[in-house]
Design a protein around this motif. Structure first.
Motif, PDB file in Angstrom:
ATOM      1  N   GLY A 114       0.838  -1.196   0.000  1.00 15.74           N
ATOM      2  CA  GLY A 114       0.000   0.000   0.000  1.00 15.74           C
ATOM      3  C   GLY A 114       0.866   1.236   0.000  1.00 15.74           C
ATOM      4  N   THR A 115       0.611   2.157   0.920  1.00 10.64           N
ATOM      5  CA  THR A 115       1.393   3.387   1.018  1.00 10.64           C
ATOM      6  C   THR A 115       2.418   3.325   2.156  1.00 10.64           C
ATOM      7  OG1 THR A 115      -0.355   4.398   2.373  1.00 10.64           O
ATOM      8  CG2 THR A 115      -0.430   4.806  -0.001  1.00 10.64           C
ATOM      9  N   SER A 116       2.786   2.108   2.559  1.00 10.78           N
ATOM     10  CA  SER A 116       3.784   1.918   3.609  1.00 10.78           C
ATOM     11  C   SER A 116       4.931   1.051   3.113  1.00 10.78           C
ATOM     12  CB  SER A 116       3.143   1.254   4.841  1.00 10.78           C
ATOM     13  OG  SER A 116       2.234   2.108   5.485  1.00 10.78           O
ATOM     14  N   ASP A 127      -1.298  -2.362 -13.880  1.00 11.92           N
ATOM     15  CA  ASP A 127      -1.738  -0.998 -14.166  1.00 11.92           C
ATOM     16  C   ASP A 127      -2.650  -0.423 -13.093  1.00 11.92           C
ATOM     17  OD1 ASP A 127      -3.976  -2.514 -14.599  1.00 11.92           O
ATOM     18  OD2 ASP A 127      -4.162  -2.062 -16.733  1.00 11.92           O
ATOM     19  N   PHE A 128      -2.645  -1.031 -11.897  1.00 10.28           N
ATOM     20  CA  PHE A 128      -3.462  -0.523 -10.798  1.00 10.28           C
ATOM     21  C   PHE A 128      -2.809   0.711 -10.185  1.00 10.28           C
ATOM     22  CE2 PHE A 128      -4.373  -0.554  -6.167  1.00 10.28           C
ATOM     23  CZ  PHE A 128      -5.737  -0.271  -6.224  1.00 10.28           C
ATOM     24  N   GLU A 129      -3.564   1.794 -10.109  1.00  8.90           N
ATOM     25  CA  GLU A 129      -3.065   3.036  -9.532  1.00  8.90           C
ATOM     26  C   GLU A 129      -3.578   3.207  -8.107  1.00  8.90           C
ATOM     27  OE1 GLU A 129      -3.973   6.374 -11.966  1.00  8.90           O
ATOM     28  OE2 GLU A 129      -2.995   5.560 -13.762  1.00  8.90           O
ATOM     29  N   LEU A 130      -2.677   3.567  -7.202  1.00  7.60           N
ATOM     30  CA  LEU A 130      -3.033   3.816  -5.811  1.00  7.60           C
ATOM     31  C   LEU A 130      -2.508   5.191  -5.432  1.00  7.60           C
ATOM     32  CD1 LEU A 130      -4.157   2.757  -3.095  1.00  7.60           C
ATOM     33  CD2 LEU A 130      -1.885   1.778  -2.651  1.00  7.60           C
ATOM     34  N   ASP A 131      -3.404   6.129  -5.142  1.00  7.15           N
ATOM     35  CA  ASP A 131      -2.966   7.473  -4.768  1.00  7.15           C
ATOM     36  C   ASP A 131      -2.083   7.408  -3.523  1.00  7.15           C
ATOM     37  OD1 ASP A 131      -4.252   8.686  -6.857  1.00  7.15           O
ATOM     38  OD2 ASP A 131      -6.042   9.212  -5.718  1.00  7.15           O
ATOM     39  N   GLY A 132      -0.935   8.073  -3.614  1.00  6.28           N
ATOM     40  CA  GLY A 132       0.051   8.016  -2.541  1.00  6.28           C
ATOM     41  C   GLY A 132       1.236   7.144  -2.907  1.00  6.28           C
ATOM     42  N   VAL A 133       1.101   6.388  -4.019  1.00  3.76           N
ATOM     43  CA  VAL A 133       2.185   5.545  -4.539  1.00  3.76           C
ATOM     44  C   VAL A 133       2.493   6.019  -5.955  1.00  3.76           C
ATOM     45  CG1 VAL A 133       2.885   3.212  -5.160  1.00  3.76           C
ATOM     46  CG2 VAL A 133       1.476   3.582  -3.131  1.00  3.76           C
ATOM     47  N   HIS A 154      -0.845  11.737   8.424  1.00  2.00           N
ATOM     48  CA  HIS A 154      -0.410  10.734   7.457  1.00  2.00           C
ATOM     49  C   HIS A 154      -0.428  11.328   6.048  1.00  2.00           C
ATOM     50  CE1 HIS A 154      -0.373   6.868   5.266  1.00  2.00           C
ATOM     51  NE2 HIS A 154       0.123   6.353   6.376  1.00  2.00           N
ATOM     52  N   HIS A 155       0.513  10.900   5.217  1.00  2.50           N
ATOM     53  CA  HIS A 155       0.614  11.453   3.861  1.00  2.50           C
ATOM     54  C   HIS A 155      -0.504  10.957   2.956  1.00  2.50           C
ATOM     55  CE1 HIS A 155       2.194   7.933   1.524  1.00  2.50           C
ATOM     56  NE2 HIS A 155       2.450   7.506   2.750  1.00  2.50           N
ATOM     57  N   ALA A 156      -1.140   9.866   3.325  1.00  2.75           N
ATOM     58  CA  ALA A 156      -2.268   9.347   2.547  1.00  2.75           C
ATOM     59  C   ALA A 156      -3.328   8.865   3.535  1.00  2.75           C
ATOM     60  CB  ALA A 156      -1.800   8.233   1.618  1.00  2.75           C
ATOM     61  N   MET A 157      -3.489   7.533   3.672  1.00  2.95           N
ATOM     62  CA  MET A 157      -4.410   6.996   4.664  1.00  2.95           C
ATOM     63  C   MET A 157      -3.943   5.608   5.090  1.00  2.95           C
ATOM     64  SD  MET A 157      -6.888   7.394   6.658  1.00  2.95           S
ATOM     65  CE  MET A 157      -7.372   9.014   6.019  1.00  2.95           C
ATOM     66  N   MET A 158      -3.921   5.373   6.389  1.00  2.58           N
ATOM     67  CA  MET A 158      -3.598   4.061   6.906  1.00  2.58           C
ATOM     68  C   MET A 158      -4.685   3.087   6.466  1.00  2.58           C
ATOM     69  SD  MET A 158      -3.203   6.796   9.046  1.00  2.58           S
ATOM     70  CE  MET A 158      -4.205   6.704  10.519  1.00  2.58           C
ATOM     71  N   GLY A 159      -4.279   1.864   6.092  1.00  2.00           N
ATOM     72  CA  GLY A 159      -5.258   0.888   5.642  1.00  2.00           C
ATOM     73  C   GLY A 159      -6.275   0.526   6.696  1.00  2.00           C
ATOM     74  N   THR A 160      -5.814   0.367   7.944  1.00  2.00           N
ATOM     75  CA  THR A 160      -6.746   0.022   9.014  1.00  2.00           C
ATOM     76  C   THR A 160      -7.702   1.173   9.297  1.00  2.00           C
ATOM     77  OG1 THR A 160      -4.966   0.647  10.528  1.00  2.00           O
ATOM     78  CG2 THR A 160      -5.315  -1.700  10.170  1.00  2.00           C
ATOM     79  N   ALA A 161      -7.209   2.407   9.181  1.00  2.00           N
ATOM     80  CA  ALA A 161      -8.094   3.558   9.367  1.00  2.00           C
ATOM     81  C   ALA A 161      -9.115   3.623   8.239  1.00  2.00           C
ATOM     82  CB  ALA A 161      -7.285   4.845   9.430  1.00  2.00           C
ATOM     83  N   ALA A 162      -8.722   3.191   7.035  1.00  2.00           N
ATOM     84  CA  ALA A 162      -9.679   3.138   5.928  1.00  2.00           C
ATOM     85  C   ALA A 162     -10.802   2.163   6.237  1.00  2.00           C
ATOM     86  CB  ALA A 162      -8.967   2.738   4.637  1.00  2.00           C
ATOM     87  N   VAL A 163     -10.469   1.053   6.901  1.00  2.38           N
ATOM     88  CA  VAL A 163     -11.502   0.111   7.334  1.00  2.38           C
ATOM     89  C   VAL A 163     -12.447   0.788   8.320  1.00  2.38           C
ATOM     90  CG1 VAL A 163     -11.936  -2.036   8.601  1.00  2.38           C
ATOM     91  CG2 VAL A 163     -10.078  -1.928   6.922  1.00  2.38           C
ATOM     92  N   ALA A 164     -11.889   1.548   9.251  1.00  4.43           N
ATOM     93  CA  ALA A 164     -12.719   2.278  10.215  1.00  4.43           C
ATOM     94  C   ALA A 164     -13.600   3.300   9.506  1.00  4.43           C
ATOM     95  CB  ALA A 164     -11.837   2.959  11.255  1.00  4.43           C
ATOM     96  N   ILE A 165     -13.041   3.967   8.492  1.00  2.02           N
ATOM     97  CA  ILE A 165     -13.804   4.964   7.724  1.00  2.02           C
ATOM     98  C   ILE A 165     -14.969   4.295   7.003  1.00  2.02           C
ATOM     99  CG2 ILE A 165     -13.703   6.547   5.753  1.00  2.02           C
ATOM    100  CD1 ILE A 165     -10.695   7.005   6.602  1.00  2.02           C
ATOM    101  N   GLY A 167      -4.788  11.919  -2.444  1.00  2.00           N
ATOM    102  CA  GLY A 167      -5.768  11.627  -3.488  1.00  2.00           C
ATOM    103  C   GLY A 167      -7.035  11.031  -2.919  1.00  2.00           C
ATOM    104  N   THR A 168      -7.527   9.953  -3.533  1.00  2.00           N
ATOM    105  CA  THR A 168      -8.781   9.361  -3.100  1.00  2.00           C
ATOM    106  C   THR A 168      -8.618   7.859  -2.876  1.00  2.00           C
ATOM    107  OG1 THR A 168      -9.639   8.794  -5.315  1.00  2.00           O
ATOM    108  CG2 THR A 168      -9.990  11.050  -4.537  1.00  2.00           C
ATOM    109  N   LEU A 169      -9.554   7.308  -2.125  1.00  2.00           N
ATOM    110  CA  LEU A 169      -9.549   5.874  -1.856  1.00  2.00           C
ATOM    111  C   LEU A 169     -10.986   5.418  -1.655  1.00  2.00           C
ATOM    112  CD1 LEU A 169      -7.955   3.246  -1.255  1.00  2.00           C
ATOM    113  CD2 LEU A 169      -7.966   3.915   1.157  1.00  2.00           C
ATOM    114  N   ARG A 170     -11.310   4.283  -2.246  1.00  2.00           N
ATOM    115  CA  ARG A 170     -12.625   3.677  -2.075  1.00  2.00           C
ATOM    116  C   ARG A 170     -12.509   2.482  -1.149  1.00  2.00           C
ATOM    117  NH1 ARG A 170     -16.092  -0.300  -4.046  1.00  2.00           N
ATOM    118  NH2 ARG A 170     -18.232   0.378  -4.499  1.00  2.00           N
ATOM    119  N   VAL A 171     -13.415   2.373  -0.199  1.00  2.00           N
ATOM    120  CA  VAL A 171     -13.452   1.228   0.710  1.00  2.00           C
ATOM    121  C   VAL A 171     -14.897   0.807   0.898  1.00  2.00           C
ATOM    122  CG1 VAL A 171     -13.447   2.715   2.767  1.00  2.00           C
ATOM    123  CG2 VAL A 171     -12.752   0.330   2.974  1.00  2.00           C
ATOM    124  N   GLY A 172     -15.116  -0.490   0.895  1.00  2.00           N
ATOM    125  CA  GLY A 172     -16.455  -1.014   1.076  1.00  2.00           C
ATOM    126  C   GLY A 172     -16.608  -1.665   2.438  1.00  2.00           C
TER     127      GLY A 172
END
Length: 400
Positions: A17-19, A161-167, A313-324, A359-364
């Motif tokens: 991810g971004t780490s 070709d997967f783009e991840l904002d912050g990478v 954080h410069h982007a978003m922690m993955g675990t925090a994205a789960v919380a979001i 940038g942006t991130l989608r989480v379900g």
């Protein structure tokens, strides 16, 4: 005068991810570091280069940020229906401390690829071409993560070709499922440890703030940006260059941790730096990300900015994205309200896209209300991972 030799310890330096972090197989660690204790902590601190009063990690593998001061230990799992155990250590930069209190959602994306490449997954379960499903036991918090790892010609596929904002560069997409991410067994063992979707959090010297306190992915304190005097579109310098702001956020974190039942008194927050996280939310609006990319309000549902290890954080922690994702799916939380709210039904919002500094991130998230109580069965997001270097890391033999 005799001097201690340097030890060579097999290791892999990976981005997830971004780490970034240093990955070890448990069996490759020196005997004293194969078990929990001060020897393991001392070894990992020396690998990273901590504690470093200069805050640079010049004499170690760390990058002097919360995103790059990480170590991971992987072993074959004894937990039924799981392939590997994944243990994560967040190494403090300037103090002699390794925090084992939570997971790293970003590095979770690198666990499956590492496990496959290092022979920790049964070869019969790895297709020649297709997707390998790796079931991971997250040992810090006792949760299951399912990684869907692309495989090409029998090996982990890293490019794509997967783009991840912050990478900066593209890579192959890895989908992660965080199963039953709420209820980490702390703060009363509830998704909302206070029993409320929104609390009045009293912080001496700061005031009383509206807060959503949630255990999902990682314990997180969500606040309203406007109540803190922010727009929600801030980038790192606006927070990290403001010592008064950082002190305020640490006070909020400490008092929130007490309110969540994670620590007994605010002074204990110094020994629990990794959790809880503090984040602030705001409705969607146009902004410019740290890369210079213009992002329109129509592209996102809300803004979220989160702090990790005392810095934005410069982007978003993955675990925090789960919380979001979890909080956004439940009507009435501050995250849900910032995203536009929603009718009170027994099935919440299933996905959210948020803006962060890079940038942006989608989480379900799959949340539902049963007998008046909200539960979440799964959170899903995509990341990428790549081996940066492999071989052996060296540490002085007398450093642990």
């Amino acid at each position: 005068m005799t001097h201690a030799p340097q030890l060579r310890i097999p290791a892999t330096y990976m981005r997830g991810g971004t780490s970034k972090g240093v990955f070890f197989r448990l069996q490759d660690l020196p005997q004293a570091a194969q078990v929990v204790g001060p020897a393991r902590d001392a070894l990992l601190m020396r690998v990273i280069g901590s504690p470093d009063p200069y805050g640079k990690h010049t004499d170690g593998m760390g990058g002097a940020t919360s995103s790059t001061s990480k170590c991971v230990i992987i072993a074959k799992s004894d937990v039924p229906d799981h392939d590997v155990d994944y243990l994560y250590g967040q190494v403090s930069i300037d103090t002699a401390f390794v925090d084992w209190s939570g997971n790293c959602g970003n590095l979770s994306s690198a666990v499956g690829p590492f496990a496959i490449a290092n022979g920790l997954v049964d070869a019969s379960r790895i297709p020649r071409d297709g997707t390998a499903v790796v079931r991971i036991w997250q040992a810090n918090i006792g949760k299951t993560i399912v990684a869907h790892v692309p495989v090409s010609n029998g090996e982990v596929q890293e490019t794509g070709d997967f783009e991840l904002d912050g990478v900066t560069f593209t890579a192959a997409e890895i989908q992660l499922e965080f199963l039953d991410p709420s209820d980490e067994g702390e703060g009363g063992g509830a998704m909302f440890p206070t029993g409320n979707l929104v609390d009045d959090l009293e912080v001496p010297g700061v005031g009383t703030l509206k807060a959503t306190l949630i255990n999902a992915g990682i314990p997180t304190i969500f606040l309203n940006a406007a109540e803190l005097g922010y727009s929600g579109t801030e980038l790192q310098p606006a927070i990290n260059d403001d010592k008064a702001a950082l002190a305020k956020f640490e006070a909020i974190r400490a008092h929130g941790a007490v309110r969540m039942g994670l620590i007994a008194k605010v002074e204990d927050a110094a020994t629990r730096q990794h959790t809880p996280k503090v984040a602030f939310v705001a409705p969607a609006q146009d902004y410019v990300a740290s890369s210079g990319k213009h992002i329109a309000a129509s592209e996102i549902d809300l803004h979220v900015r989160a702090l990790s290890m005392g810095k934005l954080h410069h982007a978003m922690m993955g675990t925090a994205a789960v919380a979001i994702g979890t909080a956004a799916s439940i009507p009435g939380t501050l995250v849900n309200l910032a995203a536009g709210g929603g009718a009170i039904t027994d099935k919440g919002r299933e996905a959210v896209r948020f803006g962060h500094p890079s940038g942006t991130l989608r989480v379900g998230a799959q949340a539902q209300r049963v007998d008046g109580q909200w539960t979440v069965t799964k959170a899903i997001m995509s990341r990428s991972a790549r081996v940066l270097m492999e071989g052996a890391v060296r540490v002085p033999a007398d450093s642990f």
